[in-house]
Scaffold this active site. Structure first.
Site, PDB file in Angstrom:
ATOM      1  N   GLN A 102       0.899  -1.231  -0.065  1.00  0.00           N
ATOM      2  CA  GLN A 102      -0.100   0.049   0.217  1.00  0.00           C
ATOM      3  C   GLN A 102       0.907   1.189  -0.054  1.00  0.00           C
ATOM      4  O   GLN A 102       0.249   2.504  -0.147  1.00  0.00           O
ATOM      5  CB  GLN A 102      -1.119   0.100   1.010  1.00  0.00           C
ATOM      6  CG  GLN A 102      -2.114  -1.203   0.896  1.00  0.00           C
ATOM      7  CD  GLN A 102      -2.974  -1.134   2.208  1.00  0.00           C
ATOM      8  OE1 GLN A 102      -2.735  -1.041   3.355  1.00  0.00           O
ATOM      9  NE2 GLN A 102      -4.131  -1.103   1.815  1.00  0.00           N
ATOM     10  N   HIS A 283     -11.233   0.539   8.776  1.00  0.00           N
ATOM     11  CA  HIS A 283      -9.987   0.162   7.907  1.00  0.00           C
ATOM     12  C   HIS A 283     -10.175   0.563   6.585  1.00  0.00           C
ATOM     13  O   HIS A 283      -8.946   1.137   5.937  1.00  0.00           O
ATOM     14  CB  HIS A 283      -9.404  -1.189   8.208  1.00  0.00           C
ATOM     15  CG  HIS A 283      -9.423  -1.738   9.800  1.00  0.00           C
ATOM     16  ND1 HIS A 283      -8.319  -0.861  10.461  1.00  0.00           N
ATOM     17  CD2 HIS A 283      -9.887  -2.585  10.404  1.00  0.00           C
ATOM     18  CE1 HIS A 283      -8.480  -1.473  11.687  1.00  0.00           C
ATOM     19  NE2 HIS A 283      -9.436  -2.389  11.741  1.00  0.00           N
ATOM     20  N   LEU A 284     -11.343   0.218   5.839  1.00  0.00           N
ATOM     21  CA  LEU A 284     -11.234   0.452   4.418  1.00  0.00           C
ATOM     22  C   LEU A 284     -11.338   2.100   4.335  1.00  0.00           C
ATOM     23  O   LEU A 284     -10.951   2.633   3.377  1.00  0.00           O
ATOM     24  CB  LEU A 284     -12.730  -0.152   4.021  1.00  0.00           C
ATOM     25  CG  LEU A 284     -12.800   0.050   2.438  1.00  0.00           C
ATOM     26  CD1 LEU A 284     -11.427  -0.477   1.638  1.00  0.00           C
ATOM     27  CD2 LEU A 284     -14.058  -0.653   2.111  1.00  0.00           C
ATOM     28  N   ALA A 285     -11.855   2.916   5.295  1.00  0.00           N
ATOM     29  CA  ALA A 285     -11.898   4.317   5.359  1.00  0.00           C
ATOM     30  C   ALA A 285     -10.557   4.978   5.354  1.00  0.00           C
ATOM     31  O   ALA A 285     -10.398   5.743   4.455  1.00  0.00           O
ATOM     32  CB  ALA A 285     -12.832   4.890   6.466  1.00  0.00           C
ATOM     33  N   ASP A 286      -9.630   4.353   6.120  1.00  0.00           N
ATOM     34  CA  ASP A 286      -8.370   4.920   6.259  1.00  0.00           C
ATOM     35  C   ASP A 286      -7.656   4.600   5.050  1.00  0.00           C
ATOM     36  O   ASP A 286      -6.896   5.411   4.554  1.00  0.00           O
ATOM     37  CB  ASP A 286      -7.694   4.194   7.533  1.00  0.00           C
ATOM     38  CG  ASP A 286      -6.361   4.488   7.692  1.00  0.00           C
ATOM     39  OD1 ASP A 286      -5.922   5.686   7.525  1.00  0.00           O
ATOM     40  OD2 ASP A 286      -5.389   3.606   7.692  1.00  0.00           O
ATOM     41  N   GLN A 287      -7.903   3.461   4.466  1.00  0.00           N
ATOM     42  CA  GLN A 287      -7.198   3.125   3.475  1.00  0.00           C
ATOM     43  C   GLN A 287      -7.755   3.694   1.961  1.00  0.00           C
ATOM     44  O   GLN A 287      -6.629   3.393   0.840  1.00  0.00           O
ATOM     45  CB  GLN A 287      -6.885   1.595   3.291  1.00  0.00           C
ATOM     46  CG  GLN A 287      -5.957   1.106   4.348  1.00  0.00           C
ATOM     47  CD  GLN A 287      -5.972  -0.233   4.811  1.00  0.00           C
ATOM     48  OE1 GLN A 287      -6.664  -1.015   4.029  1.00  0.00           O
ATOM     49  NE2 GLN A 287      -5.900  -0.476   6.316  1.00  0.00           N
ATOM     50  N   HIS A 308      -6.170   6.464  12.812  1.00  0.00           N
ATOM     51  CA  HIS A 308      -5.404   6.616  11.604  1.00  0.00           C
ATOM     52  C   HIS A 308      -5.875   7.564  10.501  1.00  0.00           C
ATOM     53  O   HIS A 308      -5.178   8.036   9.741  1.00  0.00           O
ATOM     54  CB  HIS A 308      -5.548   5.093  11.158  1.00  0.00           C
ATOM     55  CG  HIS A 308      -4.389   3.970  11.554  1.00  0.00           C
ATOM     56  ND1 HIS A 308      -4.459   2.944  11.288  1.00  0.00           N
ATOM     57  CD2 HIS A 308      -3.304   4.408  12.144  1.00  0.00           C
ATOM     58  CE1 HIS A 308      -3.389   2.332  11.693  1.00  0.00           C
ATOM     59  NE2 HIS A 308      -2.667   3.348  12.323  1.00  0.00           N
TER      60      HIS A 308
END
Length: 340
Positions: A102, A283-287, A308
């Site tokens: 990533q 987690h998907l929001a951050d990434q 994060h």
């Protein structure tokens, strides 16, 4: 190359600060100096996966670096042009392949030619997105934004043994804004318990707990037994496919933690997201934040502001002239909107 220097205090977050800053430094050509790397973590400074991310970023941009060693809490990074090509990076431990990937992928989308990338280390690590999250939740949304990327799992690698490997093919491509207001109706769901050199009853108990708490039918519950030499390792994956996206939640087996507790961790994550009626989970929001920034805009709703997400927004604002707004939507979720 941009000669302006960006200086960051890594104490505002963990390894995410370093990864995002490296990606943005490569893409903008801006020199970076970061201090207090992971200062608030139990083991501060660069761990093996962070070191691999820095050395890999330096290789694909012929960057000049200082302070790149295990345990270092400060470093400087002066990138050159992004060069596509064939690369193989070995973390050397069960450190996360996903987090190294990533860091590099946003830059390789801006490279001068296609790239083939192999990263060896941990593919299923308790402190990072497992391979299935990348494959089924994150990358499909990047492809919708225009990214031409293919990914393969070559070998599983659990902590602490590592030994896993993933392969990536990247064609340079421009990203376009993506707006995710709701996940849409649920169209599929499954729970998969992966085990390697772990007793079979562990999977049975994890899956039984998921079925009981989420009311999922037996045909949606699946145990997968991997080669013994890969282990020991156990991860429970909950995949919820919706009209607009797919979410993947994970929980890892550990010594002294009952199978039912492992299942409860994954179920609690899934239920929080489902009850929030937000588009994407934490987690998907951050990434998604960095790809959207590179696209010049986008929006999503998520249950709440995480550490994060907050620190990632701060880093992006230092590198790019974007307007990033966060507010509650009419369903009580956090709405993140980004524009030039």
């Amino acid at each position: 190359m941009n000669t302006d220097l960006i200086e960051l205090d890594g104490a505002i977050g963990g390894g995410q600060i370093l990864r995002s800053a490296l990606s943005l430094s490569m893409i903008t050509g801006t020199p970076l100096r970061i201090q207090n790397i992971r200062a608030k973590r139990s083991r501060p400074g660069l761990l093996r996966q962070h070191l691999t991310a820095v050395t890999a970023a330096a290789q694909i941009t012929s960057a000049r670096t200082e302070g790149v060693e295990i345990g270092s809490q400060s470093l400087s990074f002066v990138p050159g042009a992004i060069r596509g090509g064939d690369y193989h990076f070995a973390i050397g431990t069960a450190g996360s392949c996903s987090l190294v990937l990533q860091t590099l992928l946003p830059a390789l989308l801006r490279a001068d030619r296609p790239s083939q990338l192999r990263i060896s280390g941990g593919t299923h690590n308790p402190l990072a997105p497992p391979f299935e999250f990348l494959e089924r939740a994150w990358l499909p949304l990047l492809r919708r934004m225009g990214a031409q990327v293919e990914i393969r799992l070559l070998r599983h690698g659990f902590a602490p043994a590592g030994g896993g490997e993933i392969a990536l093919q990247v064609t340079p491509s421009a990203l376009k804004p993506l707006h995710l207001n709701t996940p849409g109706e649920i169209i599929g769901e499954q729970a998969v318990a992966l085990l390697a050199d772990i007793p079979g009853h562990v999977a049975e108990r994890e899956l039984a707990r998921v079925g009981k708490r989420l009311k999922w039918p037996e045909e949606s519950l699946k145990g997968v037994w991997l080669e013994r030499e890969i282990g020991p390792g156990n991860v429970l994956l909950l995949e919820i496919a919706c009209e607009n996206l797919t979410e993947v939640f994970s929980s890892f087996g550990q010594n002294g933690v009952r199978a039912e507790q492992v299942a409860d961790r994954a179920v609690d994550q899934a239920r929080e997201w489902l009850h929030s009626r937000a588009a994407v989970a934490e987690h998907l929001a951050d990434q998604l934040l960095l790809p959207m920034a590179l696209a010049g805009g986008g929006s999503f709703s998520t249950p709440r502001m995480s550490e994060h997400l907050s620190s990632n927004i701060e880093v992006i604002r230092r590198f790019l002239p974007l307007d990033i707004r966060c507010r509650k939507n009419d369903r009580g979720a956090l709405l993140v909107e980004m524009s030039r």
